[in-house]
Motif scaffolding. Structure first.
Motif, PDB file in Angstrom:
ATOM      1  N   ARG A 187      46.965 -12.147  22.532  1.00 55.55           N
ATOM      2  CA  ARG A 187      45.925 -11.856  23.533  1.00 55.55           C
ATOM      3  C   ARG A 187      44.935 -10.828  23.004  1.00 55.55           C
ATOM      4  N   SER A 188      45.442  -9.813  22.305  1.00 54.80           N
ATOM      5  CA  SER A 188      44.544  -8.811  21.740  1.00 54.80           C
ATOM      6  C   SER A 188      43.590  -9.428  20.734  1.00 54.80           C
ATOM      7  N   ALA A 189      44.116 -10.330  19.899  1.00 59.11           N
ATOM      8  CA  ALA A 189      43.261 -10.983  18.904  1.00 59.11           C
ATOM      9  C   ALA A 189      42.225 -11.873  19.569  1.00 59.11           C
ATOM     10  N   VAL A 190      42.624 -12.590  20.624  1.00 56.75           N
ATOM     11  CA  VAL A 190      41.682 -13.472  21.321  1.00 56.75           C
ATOM     12  C   VAL A 190      40.581 -12.666  21.993  1.00 56.75           C
ATOM     13  N   VAL A 191      40.965 -11.563  22.646  1.00 61.14           N
ATOM     14  CA  VAL A 191      39.958 -10.718  23.310  1.00 61.14           C
ATOM     15  C   VAL A 191      38.997 -10.134  22.286  1.00 61.14           C
ATOM     16  N   THR A 192      39.539  -9.666  21.163  1.00 57.58           N
ATOM     17  CA  THR A 192      38.674  -9.114  20.114  1.00 57.58           C
ATOM     18  C   THR A 192      37.749 -10.183  19.548  1.00 57.58           C
ATOM     19  N   GLY A 193      38.290 -11.384  19.328  1.00 56.05           N
ATOM     20  CA  GLY A 193      37.468 -12.467  18.819  1.00 56.05           C
ATOM     21  C   GLY A 193      36.368 -12.858  19.785  1.00 56.05           C
ATOM     22  N   ALA A 194      36.697 -12.920  21.075  1.00 56.76           N
ATOM     23  CA  ALA A 194      35.679 -13.270  22.070  1.00 56.76           C
ATOM     24  C   ALA A 194      34.592 -12.203  22.138  1.00 56.76           C
ATOM     25  N   LEU A 195      35.013 -10.938  22.111  1.00 59.29           N
ATOM     26  CA  LEU A 195      34.031  -9.857  22.143  1.00 59.29           C
ATOM     27  C   LEU A 195      33.132  -9.885  20.910  1.00 59.29           C
ATOM     28  N   ALA A 196      33.727 -10.108  19.738  1.00 61.92           N
ATOM     29  CA  ALA A 196      32.933 -10.170  18.514  1.00 61.92           C
ATOM     30  C   ALA A 196      32.002 -11.379  18.522  1.00 61.92           C
ATOM     31  N   PHE A 197      32.441 -12.495  19.129  1.00 60.63           N
ATOM     32  CA  PHE A 197      31.577 -13.677  19.214  1.00 60.63           C
ATOM     33  C   PHE A 197      30.338 -13.381  20.049  1.00 60.63           C
ATOM     34  N   PHE A 198      30.531 -12.713  21.181  1.00 58.04           N
ATOM     35  CA  PHE A 198      29.374 -12.381  22.012  1.00 58.04           C
ATOM     36  C   PHE A 198      28.454 -11.384  21.301  1.00 58.04           C
ATOM     37  N   VAL A 199      29.055 -10.483  20.515  1.00 58.68           N
ATOM     38  CA  VAL A 199      28.224  -9.561  19.744  1.00 58.68           C
ATOM     39  C   VAL A 199      27.405 -10.318  18.705  1.00 58.68           C
ATOM     40  N   SER A 200      28.042 -11.308  18.039  1.00 59.87           N
ATOM     41  CA  SER A 200      27.305 -12.104  17.055  1.00 59.87           C
ATOM     42  C   SER A 200      26.223 -12.938  17.731  1.00 59.87           C
ATOM     43  N   LEU A 201      26.513 -13.437  18.929  1.00 53.61           N
ATOM     44  CA  LEU A 201      25.497 -14.186  19.666  1.00 53.61           C
ATOM     45  C   LEU A 201      24.321 -13.288  20.022  1.00 53.61           C
ATOM     46  N   PHE A 202      24.609 -12.078  20.441  1.00 52.25           N
ATOM     47  CA  PHE A 202      23.547 -11.116  20.740  1.00 52.25           C
ATOM     48  C   PHE A 202      22.733 -10.799  19.490  1.00 52.25           C
ATOM     49  N   ALA A 203      23.434 -10.660  18.347  1.00 54.50           N
ATOM     50  CA  ALA A 203      22.722 -10.365  17.110  1.00 54.50           C
ATOM     51  C   ALA A 203      21.792 -11.507  16.722  1.00 54.50           C
ATOM     52  N   ALA A 204      22.237 -12.764  16.926  1.00 57.77           N
ATOM     53  CA  ALA A 204      21.390 -13.908  16.588  1.00 57.77           C
ATOM     54  C   ALA A 204      20.146 -13.941  17.454  1.00 57.77           C
ATOM     55  N   PHE A 205      20.280 -13.699  18.730  1.00 60.24           N
ATOM     56  CA  PHE A 205      19.118 -13.711  19.621  1.00 60.24           C
ATOM     57  C   PHE A 205      18.229 -12.489  19.377  1.00 60.24           C
ATOM     58  N   ALA A 206      18.840 -11.372  18.985  1.00 52.52           N
ATOM     59  CA  ALA A 206      18.027 -10.212  18.646  1.00 52.52           C
ATOM     60  C   ALA A 206      17.178 -10.498  17.416  1.00 52.52           C
ATOM     61  N   ALA A 207      17.793 -11.159  16.416  1.00 57.29           N
ATOM     62  CA  ALA A 207      17.027 -11.530  15.225  1.00 57.29           C
ATOM     63  C   ALA A 207      15.921 -12.519  15.567  1.00 57.29           C
ATOM     64  N   GLU A 208      16.213 -13.468  16.466  1.00 57.30           N
ATOM     65  CA  GLU A 208      15.192 -14.432  16.888  1.00 57.30           C
ATOM     66  C   GLU A 208      14.047 -13.736  17.620  1.00 57.30           C
ATOM     67  N   SER A 209      14.370 -12.814  18.484  1.00 57.73           N
ATOM     68  CA  SER A 209      13.325 -12.094  19.211  1.00 57.73           C
ATOM     69  C   SER A 209      12.470 -11.257  18.266  1.00 57.73           C
ATOM     70  N   PHE A 210      13.138 -10.601  17.304  1.00 57.97           N
ATOM     71  CA  PHE A 210      12.399  -9.788  16.339  1.00 57.97           C
ATOM     72  C   PHE A 210      11.476 -10.655  15.495  1.00 57.97           C
ATOM     73  N   ALA A 211      11.964 -11.844  15.061  1.00 55.68           N
ATOM     74  CA  ALA A 211      11.140 -12.734  14.245  1.00 55.68           C
ATOM     75  C   ALA A 211       9.938 -13.250  15.032  1.00 55.68           C
ATOM     76  N   ARG A 212      10.171 -13.600  16.290  1.00 53.11           N
ATOM     77  CA  ARG A 212       9.048 -14.069  17.113  1.00 53.11           C
ATOM     78  C   ARG A 212       8.032 -12.963  17.349  1.00 53.11           C
ATOM     79  N   HIS A 213       8.512 -11.751  17.515  1.00 57.11           N
ATOM     80  CA  HIS A 213       7.593 -10.634  17.733  1.00 57.11           C
ATOM     81  C   HIS A 213       6.738 -10.403  16.484  1.00 57.11           C
ATOM     82  N   ARG A 214       7.341 -10.468  15.304  1.00 54.65           N
ATOM     83  CA  ARG A 214       6.580 -10.306  14.067  1.00 54.65           C
ATOM     84  C   ARG A 214       5.581 -11.440  13.887  1.00 54.65           C
TER      85      ARG A 214
END
Length: 243
Positions: A187-214
């Motif tokens: 359960r600890s590994a699954v929770v950590t994996g899910a949290l890291a997945f959402f962080v990676s998803l946020f990072a991808a959209f942050a990169a997309e937003s930054f690229a569009r802004h540039r």
């Protein structure tokens, strides 16, 4: 943003998504590896009456009939098991069994139900211990099993019951070999994996937003460049005509 738009962003920003995914897997494996192991050992006892019953005959010439203890259960045994369970769940009993303070070891003494507060009417006593090591889990279960027999005898001596009527605690399931409880680590590994997945998803959209802004800034600069050139040329032309 719909599903396909999200997938498109993830593929477009693969240079962010792929490292984030790898970090997700590494984080989940790391948590699973460093999460503390827990081992579980159990034992079960049943309270039985002596073959001559729970009372002495009033006339020694006519003793009580001998009966099979395994077919002579009554509500008295259930009450005795409830009293014994309450006594074994005290801090004093835990300390006597070697349970260290701090919460790393969990000791449960129940009548077999999932909710120990309900106390179902049964003559069974189930002892369960969760500990960081297999040896510690089994050792505590062995000690509590022995303590249950001593506590039962002491309670009967306290009420001055005739020794011939003593209730016995028969071990029906000896202390088992400890099994590793992998559910909490997983359960600890699954929770950590899910949290890291959402962080990676946020990072991808942050990169997309930054690229569009540039890109928007570049387009704005490209559109405004001819206007600035024309304005500068217009400002210089009168001076050149007068010369």
């Amino acid at each position: 943003m719909d599903f396909w738009a999200t997938v498109t962003v993830l593929f477009r920003r693969w240079y962010v998504t792929v490292p984030a995914f790898l970090l997700t897997v590494a984080a989940a494996l790391g948590v699973y590896a460093v999460a503390p192991k827990t081992f579980v050992s159990t034992s079960a006892l049943v309270l039985t009456l002596p073959v001559t019953g729970g009372s002495l005959p009033s006339d020694p010439k006519f003793p009580n009939p001998r009966t099979n203890p395994l077919v002579s259960f009554d509500q008295g045994l259930s009450m005795t098991s409830s009293i014994l369970i309450q006594a074994l769940n005290t801090p004093r009993a835990a300390a006597e069994a070697g349970v260290p303070p701090g919460g790393e070891v969990t000791l449960k003494v129940t009548s077999g139900g999932t909710n120990p507060e309900l106390m179902p009417a049964t003559p069974f006593i189930v002892i369960t211990c969760e500990a960081p090591s297999a040896e510690q889990a089994r050792s505590i279960v062995v000690k509590v099993t022995e303590l249950a027999a001593r506590e039962l005898r002491a309670r009967q001596q306290q009420v001055k019951a005739p020794p011939a009527t003593y209730v016995s605690a028969t071990v029906v399931v000896p202390p088992t070999e400890p099994d590793e409880k992998k559910g909490s680590r997983m359960r600890s590994a699954v929770v950590t994996g899910a949290l890291a997945f959402f962080v990676s998803l946020f990072a991808a959209f942050a990169a997309e937003s930054f690229a569009r802004h540039r890109l928007a800034r570049r387009r704005t600069r490209a559109a405004s460049a001819p206007l600035e050139t024309a304005a500068s040329n217009g400002a210089r032309s009168p001076a050149g005509h007068e010369g």
